[in-house]
Design an enzyme around this catalytic site. Structure first.
Site, PDB file in Angstrom:
ATOM      1  N   TYR A  83      27.299  -1.235  -3.511  1.00 38.85           N
ATOM      2  CA  TYR A  83      27.154  -0.041  -4.348  1.00 38.85           C
ATOM      3  C   TYR A  83      25.863  -0.194  -5.150  1.00 38.85           C
ATOM      4  O   TYR A  83      25.836  -0.191  -6.375  1.00 38.85           O
ATOM      5  CB  TYR A  83      28.373   0.186  -5.257  1.00 38.85           C
ATOM      6  CG  TYR A  83      28.559   1.654  -5.527  1.00 38.85           C
ATOM      7  CD1 TYR A  83      29.007   2.504  -4.514  1.00 38.85           C
ATOM      8  CD2 TYR A  83      28.228   2.213  -6.757  1.00 38.85           C
ATOM      9  CE1 TYR A  83      29.128   3.861  -4.733  1.00 38.85           C
ATOM     10  CE2 TYR A  83      28.351   3.582  -6.976  1.00 38.85           C
ATOM     11  CZ  TYR A  83      28.804   4.388  -5.955  1.00 38.85           C
ATOM     12  OH  TYR A  83      28.921   5.736  -6.162  1.00 38.85           O
ATOM     13  N   HIS A  87      22.104  -0.164  -6.816  1.00 33.05           N
ATOM     14  CA  HIS A  87      21.328   0.714  -7.694  1.00 33.05           C
ATOM     15  C   HIS A  87      19.954   0.095  -7.893  1.00 33.05           C
ATOM     16  O   HIS A  87      19.660  -0.979  -7.319  1.00 33.05           O
ATOM     17  CB  HIS A  87      22.063   0.924  -9.016  1.00 33.05           C
ATOM     18  CG  HIS A  87      22.533  -0.354  -9.648  1.00 33.05           C
ATOM     19  ND1 HIS A  87      21.659  -1.288 -10.158  1.00 33.05           N
ATOM     20  CD2 HIS A  87      23.779  -0.879  -9.800  1.00 33.05           C
ATOM     21  CE1 HIS A  87      22.345  -2.313 -10.632  1.00 33.05           C
ATOM     22  NE2 HIS A  87      23.625  -2.105 -10.421  1.00 33.05           N
ATOM     23  N   HIS A 118      19.618  -3.708  -8.414  1.00 35.18           N
ATOM     24  CA  HIS A 118      19.657  -4.568  -7.221  1.00 35.18           C
ATOM     25  C   HIS A 118      18.322  -4.501  -6.475  1.00 35.18           C
ATOM     26  O   HIS A 118      17.827  -5.509  -5.971  1.00 35.18           O
ATOM     27  CB  HIS A 118      20.743  -4.094  -6.252  1.00 35.18           C
ATOM     28  CG  HIS A 118      22.140  -4.199  -6.778  1.00 35.18           C
ATOM     29  ND1 HIS A 118      22.906  -3.098  -7.082  1.00 35.18           N
ATOM     30  CD2 HIS A 118      22.905  -5.271  -7.051  1.00 35.18           C
ATOM     31  CE1 HIS A 118      24.094  -3.489  -7.502  1.00 35.18           C
ATOM     32  NE2 HIS A 118      24.129  -4.798  -7.500  1.00 35.18           N
ATOM     33  N   LYS A 146      21.178  -9.410 -16.498  1.00 41.10           N
ATOM     34  CA  LYS A 146      22.286  -8.654 -17.103  1.00 41.10           C
ATOM     35  C   LYS A 146      23.561  -9.495 -17.127  1.00 41.10           C
ATOM     36  O   LYS A 146      24.318  -9.469 -18.077  1.00 41.10           O
ATOM     37  CB  LYS A 146      22.529  -7.362 -16.330  1.00 41.10           C
ATOM     38  CG  LYS A 146      23.486  -6.469 -17.059  1.00 41.10           C
ATOM     39  CD  LYS A 146      23.989  -5.357 -16.223  1.00 41.10           C
ATOM     40  CE  LYS A 146      25.459  -5.239 -16.425  1.00 41.10           C
ATOM     41  NZ  LYS A 146      26.246  -5.326 -15.238  1.00 41.10           N
ATOM     42  N   SER A 162      24.595  -0.620 -13.656  1.00 44.21           N
ATOM     43  CA  SER A 162      25.743  -1.394 -13.172  1.00 44.21           C
ATOM     44  C   SER A 162      26.528  -0.517 -12.220  1.00 44.21           C
ATOM     45  O   SER A 162      26.644   0.696 -12.444  1.00 44.21           O
ATOM     46  CB  SER A 162      26.630  -1.773 -14.361  1.00 44.21           C
ATOM     47  OG  SER A 162      27.907  -2.152 -13.907  1.00 44.21           O
TER      48      SER A 162
END
Ligand code: PAF
Length: 279
Positions: A32, A34, A37, A149, A185
């Protein structure tokens, strides 16, 4: 971009790449994807000859009442994003490939894992360390890129690599943020539109802490109280706000050395984390 599902094929491919004298940069993810990444992929591209990204929602790092089943997944979208970002090999195993029946060996870090997210999520870092140890043995990277993060995860995986002599260099990449400062996230997807507006409070509270620190405040209690006030002005529920020594992750009362300010805040379905180092 090549997609590999089998750990054996991935390991054979990595061995061949290394025999050919090429270096491997690795970005482990749970998918998933974003922009956060993709920035890790960019860092890997500039640091190694080939980039391997993995997508694996690791059951071992979710507690019994956590969001394993609901965790967002969209392989088609992720595959395209990886291709466009210049990933060379996408490793996409199944839970059955990664955890054989009667899997019974675990990697447990015993100091840094007991605080912050480790205290709220028992067993989480045992799952993270075990899967990352396995991924390192399968992908055989020269470098692994991790996001700042996940500050505690980064420090624990550095410790794992050091203590277990994994021949890999870890590169930390900065947190990528939305325009209001919210850290990107995959779990931001759980926020309702109203919560999404409020979620900027995590970043704003860190900014407030940085401003207090810059103005000379050194009492951890005063800084944490200001952070709490900024968050409690919204519907977010504080899971923890901690100021800990940046290396040992032990709580600090007075800021004399670099300190990690870390927080976790729950909105109805989303548990969000963020951090900053005060130094
Ligand atoms: O940060 C993550 O997405 C995961 O914890 C990781 C490192 C991919 C291990 O499953």
């Amino acid at each position: 971009m090549k997609i590999i599902n089998s750990p054996e094929e991935m390991q054979r491919t990595a061995q061949n790449i290394r025999r050919a004298g090429k270096t491997i940069g690795f970005v482990p993810t749970m998918g998933y994807l974003h922009a956060g990444h993709l920035s890790l992929v960019q860092t890997a591209r500039t640091s190694a000859d080939l980039v391997v990204a993995s997508i694996f929602v690791n059951p071992a790092q979710f507690g019994p009442n956590e969001d394993l089943a609901a965790y967002p997944r969209d392989f088609e979208r992720d595959e395209k994003l990886c291709r466009d970002a210049g990933v060379d090999i996408l490793f996409y195993p199944t839970p059955g490939d990664m955890y054989l029946e009667e899997h019974s060996i675990w990697v447990d870090e015993e100091s840094l894992s007991n605080v912050l997210c480790g205290a709220s999520r028992p067993g989480h870092f045992r799952g993270v360390c075990t899967v990352v140890a396995k991924l390192l043995n399968i992908v055989l990277p020269d470098i692994m890129v991790l996001g700042e993060k996940d500050a505690q995860q980064l420090r624990i995986l550095r410790r794992m690599v050091r203590d277990l002599n994994f021949p890999v260099k870890i590169i930390a990449a900065p947190t990528i943020r939305e325009t209001d400062g919210l850290a990107m996230s995959s779990r931001n997807k759980y926020l309702t539109p109203a919560e999404r507006l409020e979620a900027g409070c995590l970043f704003q509270s860190l900014e407030k802490a940085r401003a207090l620190f810059a103005a000379g405040e050194r009492a951890a209690g005063n800084i944490k109280a200001a952070v709490r006030a900024a968050i409690e002005a919204t519907s977010g529920k504080v899971d923890y706000i901690e100021l800990v020594d940046d290396e040992t992750l032990r709580p600090v009362q007075t800021l004399e050395k670099p300190a990690l300010l870390a927080l976790a805040v729950k909105f109805s379905k989303a548990r969000l984390i963020d951090n900053t180092v005060l130094q």
